[in-house]
Design an enzyme around this catalytic site. Structure first.
Site: not given
Length: 275
Positions: A118-120
């Site tokens: 869930g990390c960009g």
């Protein structure tokens, strides 16, 4: 096969079976469940590892192409000369050869980035590296009847989500015609990975990204909006809500952004932008 053994990419199901116990009321039943597969995938450009993303080990060539394009590693798909995927039991590596000018630019702004589902932006160490100022999109070349197109896409997406049906734990990214017909769908445990796989596949197929729209089974976070805007897609539609930064990016780019898409409803977050 040992965990260190490398093999050329083969198609994997994207899920694994695990022993579980189902509990309902006072009863307990041993069973097996299909769980979405998640492994670290290293993306290597011209021999130098750039990033490790946690991803579902399917469609990794498309994933690597899409990441290189949506993150601005290369200026165009033509700058990617070669791509080779190696799968291990519990990890993968994608080795790409890119144009020298793109590689020099990459080294100049290289960052140590470890991605999660869930990390960009993990690993970015300064605000300047966020690249939140998209270039303005050219005038649209398609006309979209939003109520009809979004209703058709929303109605049809679930039928294309085989991995979601098996596991209940992945996101989907779909490419749709202006009429809302779903043409391609890619799934991954990470929503931005699914989008990268979709964009990479479209680039490999030479699809004109100005002539359709992206439909996502997720919220509209800033990194998704930034990736789509970078690829000059005129419309991003999501099943859930966008963030304030995603709306800002879409507004500055001139990209239509809609959320909460259902068969009979949607919310337009950029009502001043026409298609």
């Amino acid at each position: 096969m040992s965990a260190d053994t490398e093999v050329p990419e083969i198609e994997r199901a994207g899920f694994v079976e695990r022993a579980i116990v189902r509990h309902r009321g006072d009863s307990s039943t041993p069973a097996f469940d299909q769980v979405a597969e998640e492994i670290p995938v290293a993306l290597v450009f011209n021999g130098i590892s750039h990033v490790v993303m946690m991803a579902t080990p399917r469609d990794l060539e498309a994933f690597a192409h899409g990441f290189a394009l949506t993150e601005g590693v290369v200026a165009s798909a033509a700058a990617i000369f070669d791509c080779e995927v190696f799968l291990r039991d519990d990890s993968a590596e994608v080795a790409m050869t890119i144009a020298q000018e793109d590689f020099v630019r990459l080294k100049d702004r290289r960052r140590a980035l470890t991605g999660r589902s869930g990390c960009g932006v993990c690993g970015i160490d300064s605000l300047e590296l966020l690249d939140l100022r998209p270039e303005a999109l050219p005038p649209p070349v398609i006309a979209v009847d939003l109520p009809q197109a979004l209703a058709k896409a929303a109605a049809g997406l679930r039928a294309h989500q085989a991995l979601m049906a098996a596991t209940g734990g992945v996101h989907a990214a779909a490419w749709c015609t202006p009429q809302g017909e779903i043409v391609h769908v890619f799934e991954d445990i990470g929503r931005h990975n699914g989008l990268d796989k979709l964009i990479g596949h479209l680039a490999l197929q030479g699809v004109d990204l100005r002539r359709g729209f992206v439909f996502l089974s997720s919220r509209g976070s800033y990194e998704l909006a930034r990736k789509v805007a970078r690829m000059r897609v005129p419309l991003l539609a999501t099943i859930s809500a966008p963030s304030s930064l995603a709306i800002r990016i879409a507004t500055e780019a001139g990209m239509k952004l809609v959320g909460f898409c259902r068969q009979d409803a949607f919310v337009d977050y950029t009502p001043h932008i026409s298609l």
